[in-house]
Design a protein around this motif. Structure first.
Motif, PDB file in Angstrom:
ATOM      1  N   MET A  92       0.798  -1.216   0.000  1.00  0.00           N
ATOM      2  CA  MET A  92       0.000   0.000   0.000  1.00  0.00           C
ATOM      3  C   MET A  92       0.835   1.272   0.000  1.00  0.00           C
ATOM      4  O   MET A  92       0.323   2.365  -0.224  1.00  0.00           O
ATOM      5  N   MET A  93       2.157   1.165   0.235  1.00  0.00           N
ATOM      6  CA  MET A  93       2.949   2.355   0.507  1.00  0.00           C
ATOM      7  C   MET A  93       3.062   3.286  -0.697  1.00  0.00           C
ATOM      8  O   MET A  93       3.130   4.503  -0.549  1.00  0.00           O
ATOM      9  N   ASN A  94       3.092   2.731  -1.900  1.00  0.00           N
ATOM     10  CA  ASN A  94       3.193   3.583  -3.091  1.00  0.00           C
ATOM     11  C   ASN A  94       1.957   4.460  -3.259  1.00  0.00           C
ATOM     12  O   ASN A  94       2.052   5.680  -3.471  1.00  0.00           O
ATOM     13  N   ASP A  95       0.771   3.851  -3.151  1.00  0.00           N
ATOM     14  CA  ASP A  95      -0.472   4.620  -3.270  1.00  0.00           C
ATOM     15  C   ASP A  95      -0.625   5.597  -2.103  1.00  0.00           C
ATOM     16  O   ASP A  95      -1.136   6.710  -2.272  1.00  0.00           O
ATOM     17  N   LEU A  96      -0.187   5.175  -0.934  1.00  0.00           N
ATOM     18  CA  LEU A  96      -0.281   6.049   0.228  1.00  0.00           C
ATOM     19  C   LEU A  96       0.622   7.267   0.064  1.00  0.00           C
ATOM     20  O   LEU A  96       0.237   8.390   0.402  1.00  0.00           O
ATOM     21  N   GLU A  97       1.802   7.055  -0.477  1.00  0.00           N
ATOM     22  CA  GLU A  97       2.724   8.167  -0.729  1.00  0.00           C
ATOM     23  C   GLU A  97       2.088   9.202  -1.661  1.00  0.00           C
ATOM     24  O   GLU A  97       2.179  10.411  -1.420  1.00  0.00           O
ATOM     25  N   LYS A  98       1.418   8.733  -2.703  1.00  0.00           N
ATOM     26  CA  LYS A  98       0.751   9.645  -3.638  1.00  0.00           C
ATOM     27  C   LYS A  98      -0.332  10.452  -2.935  1.00  0.00           C
ATOM     28  O   LYS A  98      -0.479  11.655  -3.158  1.00  0.00           O
ATOM     29  N   LYS A  99      -1.095   9.793  -2.082  1.00  0.00           N
ATOM     30  CA  LYS A  99      -2.166  10.480  -1.343  1.00  0.00           C
ATOM     31  C   LYS A  99      -1.574  11.552  -0.419  1.00  0.00           C
ATOM     32  O   LYS A  99      -2.062  12.690  -0.371  1.00  0.00           O
ATOM     33  N   LEU A 100      -0.506  11.195   0.289  1.00  0.00           N
ATOM     34  CA  LEU A 100       0.094  12.132   1.237  1.00  0.00           C
ATOM     35  C   LEU A 100       0.689  13.342   0.519  1.00  0.00           C
ATOM     36  O   LEU A 100       0.520  14.487   0.945  1.00  0.00           O
ATOM     37  N   LEU A 101       1.382  13.086  -0.595  1.00  0.00           N
ATOM     38  CA  LEU A 101       1.977  14.197  -1.343  1.00  0.00           C
ATOM     39  C   LEU A 101       0.909  15.128  -1.922  1.00  0.00           C
ATOM     40  O   LEU A 101       1.109  16.334  -2.040  1.00  0.00           O
ATOM     41  N   LYS A 102      -0.217  14.554  -2.280  1.00  0.00           N
ATOM     42  CA  LYS A 102      -1.305  15.350  -2.861  1.00  0.00           C
ATOM     43  C   LYS A 102      -2.029  16.181  -1.804  1.00  0.00           C
ATOM     44  O   LYS A 102      -2.405  17.333  -2.056  1.00  0.00           O
ATOM     45  N   GLU A 103      -2.209  15.634  -0.609  1.00  0.00           N
ATOM     46  CA  GLU A 103      -3.076  16.265   0.379  1.00  0.00           C
ATOM     47  C   GLU A 103      -2.352  16.983   1.518  1.00  0.00           C
ATOM     48  O   GLU A 103      -2.886  17.941   2.079  1.00  0.00           O
ATOM     49  N   CYS A 104      -1.166  16.524   1.887  1.00  0.00           N
ATOM     50  CA  CYS A 104      -0.511  17.082   3.073  1.00  0.00           C
ATOM     51  C   CYS A 104      -0.021  18.506   2.833  1.00  0.00           C
ATOM     52  O   CYS A 104       0.406  18.854   1.732  1.00  0.00           O
ATOM     53  N   LYS A 105      -0.045  19.303   3.890  1.00  0.00           N
ATOM     54  CA  LYS A 105       0.546  20.627   3.773  1.00  0.00           C
ATOM     55  C   LYS A 105       2.063  20.514   3.832  1.00  0.00           C
ATOM     56  O   LYS A 105       2.619  19.502   4.291  1.00  0.00           O
ATOM     57  N   GLY A 106       2.748  21.555   3.351  1.00  0.00           N
ATOM     58  CA  GLY A 106       4.181  21.482   3.111  1.00  0.00           C
ATOM     59  C   GLY A 106       5.035  21.142   4.310  1.00  0.00           C
ATOM     60  O   GLY A 106       6.081  20.508   4.173  1.00  0.00           O
ATOM     61  N   ASP A 107       4.627  21.579   5.515  1.00  0.00           N
ATOM     62  CA  ASP A 107       5.456  21.332   6.693  1.00  0.00           C
ATOM     63  C   ASP A 107       4.985  20.115   7.491  1.00  0.00           C
ATOM     64  O   ASP A 107       5.362  19.945   8.642  1.00  0.00           O
ATOM     65  N   CYS A 108       4.178  19.271   6.862  1.00  0.00           N
ATOM     66  CA  CYS A 108       3.669  18.090   7.562  1.00  0.00           C
ATOM     67  C   CYS A 108       4.809  17.098   7.820  1.00  0.00           C
ATOM     68  O   CYS A 108       5.652  16.859   6.957  1.00  0.00           O
ATOM     69  N   ASN A 109       4.808  16.532   8.996  1.00  0.00           N
ATOM     70  CA  ASN A 109       5.796  15.538   9.412  1.00  0.00           C
ATOM     71  C   ASN A 109       5.154  14.155   9.273  1.00  0.00           C
ATOM     72  O   ASN A 109       4.157  13.852   9.943  1.00  0.00           O
ATOM     73  N   ILE A 110       5.713  13.323   8.383  1.00  0.00           N
ATOM     74  CA  ILE A 110       5.137  11.999   8.123  1.00  0.00           C
ATOM     75  C   ILE A 110       6.034  10.935   8.743  1.00  0.00           C
ATOM     76  O   ILE A 110       7.241  10.901   8.487  1.00  0.00           O
ATOM     77  N   ILE A 111       5.434  10.060   9.530  1.00  0.00           N
ATOM     78  CA  ILE A 111       6.179   8.983  10.185  1.00  0.00           C
ATOM     79  C   ILE A 111       5.625   7.656   9.694  1.00  0.00           C
ATOM     80  O   ILE A 111       4.474   7.304   9.983  1.00  0.00           O
ATOM     81  N   ALA A 112       6.432   6.934   8.921  1.00  0.00           N
ATOM     82  CA  ALA A 112       6.034   5.620   8.404  1.00  0.00           C
ATOM     83  C   ALA A 112       6.664   4.539   9.273  1.00  0.00           C
ATOM     84  O   ALA A 112       7.870   4.583   9.556  1.00  0.00           O
ATOM     85  N   CYS A 113       5.856   3.576   9.672  1.00  0.00           N
ATOM     86  CA  CYS A 113       6.320   2.508  10.548  1.00  0.00           C
ATOM     87  C   CYS A 113       6.244   1.161   9.829  1.00  0.00           C
ATOM     88  O   CYS A 113       5.317   0.904   9.069  1.00  0.00           O
ATOM     89  N   ARG A 114       7.226   0.320  10.079  1.00  0.00           N
ATOM     90  CA  ARG A 114       7.354  -1.035   9.520  1.00  0.00           C
ATOM     91  C   ARG A 114       7.817  -1.046   8.058  1.00  0.00           C
ATOM     92  O   ARG A 114       8.643  -1.849   7.677  1.00  0.00           O
ATOM     93  N   PHE A 115       7.230  -0.175   7.219  1.00  0.00           N
ATOM     94  CA  PHE A 115       7.644  -0.102   5.819  1.00  0.00           C
ATOM     95  C   PHE A 115       7.822   1.362   5.417  1.00  0.00           C
ATOM     96  O   PHE A 115       6.993   2.212   5.758  1.00  0.00           O
ATOM     97  N   PRO A 116       8.899   1.678   4.673  1.00  0.00           N
ATOM     98  CA  PRO A 116       9.122   3.067   4.251  1.00  0.00           C
ATOM     99  C   PRO A 116       8.263   3.434   3.054  1.00  0.00           C
ATOM    100  O   PRO A 116       7.732   2.568   2.356  1.00  0.00           O
ATOM    101  N   LEU A 117       8.151   4.728   2.809  1.00  0.00           N
ATOM    102  CA  LEU A 117       7.558   5.199   1.564  1.00  0.00           C
ATOM    103  C   LEU A 117       8.567   4.938   0.442  1.00  0.00           C
ATOM    104  O   LEU A 117       9.776   5.120   0.636  1.00  0.00           O
ATOM    105  N   PRO A 118       8.122   4.502  -0.731  1.00  0.00           N
ATOM    106  CA  PRO A 118       9.050   3.974  -1.738  1.00  0.00           C
ATOM    107  C   PRO A 118       9.906   5.009  -2.464  1.00  0.00           C
ATOM    108  O   PRO A 118      11.000   4.678  -2.942  1.00  0.00           O
ATOM    109  N   ASN A 119       9.437   6.239  -2.584  1.00  0.00           N
ATOM    110  CA  ASN A 119      10.152   7.216  -3.423  1.00  0.00           C
ATOM    111  C   ASN A 119      10.728   8.392  -2.644  1.00  0.00           C
ATOM    112  O   ASN A 119      11.763   8.951  -3.035  1.00  0.00           O
ATOM    113  N   LEU A 120      10.070   8.796  -1.576  1.00  0.00           N
ATOM    114  CA  LEU A 120      10.579   9.911  -0.779  1.00  0.00           C
ATOM    115  C   LEU A 120      11.834   9.486  -0.016  1.00  0.00           C
ATOM    116  O   LEU A 120      11.964   8.337   0.420  1.00  0.00           O
ATOM    117  N   VAL A 121      12.737  10.439   0.166  1.00  0.00           N
ATOM    118  CA  VAL A 121      13.956  10.183   0.943  1.00  0.00           C
ATOM    119  C   VAL A 121      13.696  10.616   2.390  1.00  0.00           C
ATOM    120  O   VAL A 121      13.334  11.773   2.631  1.00  0.00           O
TER     121      VAL A 121
END
Length: 205
Positions: free
Chosen positions: A157-186
């Motif tokens: 699910m992480m790829n689709d979730l990353e797209k959703k977060l990038l589309k909706e989150c505000k610029g200074d949002c702090n994202i914490i992924a647990c167990r599996f990383p987001l695939p493209n963001l560093v």
């Protein structure tokens, strides 16, 4: 055959039934068996809800966060404040823990039993006025108002979730992924190792 013989035969059959342990199940025993079966069925239904997939699009079973994972999340939140959303909040332990650290924390969870359980725990711990648990599909829930987002996901699910977060989150949002990383963001920070690892991202990338 006279009446005495018939009576003796009937008495013999009656005694035979009385001595048969299979046929001689008491009325009380039948009631107890019925109650036990009903309770077992009810527990099965409730427990099945706790371990069934919490998302419709992906199979995401309920797996409670470990103490180390919670500690790593709190480390990732060090120096942060404001609103926090736990996507797929499960039993609510991340929300209840972060609210102790002055975050305005919400949880989104599709499983109705887990939502009720979380609300009960919040009430029991006296933080129900500072938390909110929403029964919703996370793919349809707007995350744009939050300063911090925590997600326990599965790899698929992480790829689709990353797209959703990038589309909706505000610029200074702090994202914490647990167990599996987001695939493209560093990640700007990685804390822990193994299943307890958390990856910290921002949406400015």
């Amino acid at each position: 055959m006279d009446t005495t013989t018939i009576t003796e035969l009937l008495d013999g059959n009656t005694n035979s039934q009385a001595n048969d342990p299979i046929k001689n199940v008491s009325y009380t025993g039948k009631i107890l068996l019925g109650i036990t079966g009903g309770v077992a069925f009810g527990l099965t239904v409730i427990c099945a809800s706790f371990v069934s997939p919490a998302l419709r699009k992906f199979t995401l079973p309920y797996v409670p966060a470990t103490k180390q994972q919670i500690s790593n999340i709190l480390s990732a939140l060090n120096g942060r404040s404001g609103t926090l959303l736990d996507l797929g909040s499960g039993d609510g332990r991340i929300v209840l823990e972060t609210v102790k650290h002055k975050f305005l924390s919400d949880g989104v969870e599709l499983n109705p039993w887990l939502v009720l359980y979380s609300k009960f725990n919040a009430l029991r711990k006296g933080v129900h006025r500072s938390t909110k648990f929403i029964r919703a599909d996370l793919w349809k829930y707007d995350v744009s108002i939050y300063d911090n987002i925590v997600i326990f996901g599965v790899e698929q699910m992480m790829n689709d979730l990353e797209k959703k977060l990038l589309k909706e989150c505000k610029g200074d949002c702090n994202i914490i992924a647990c167990r599996f990383p987001l695939p493209n963001l560093v990640p700007k920070k990685t804390i822990g190792h193994g299943i307890d690892t958390v990856w910290v991202y921002d949406c400015k990338q």
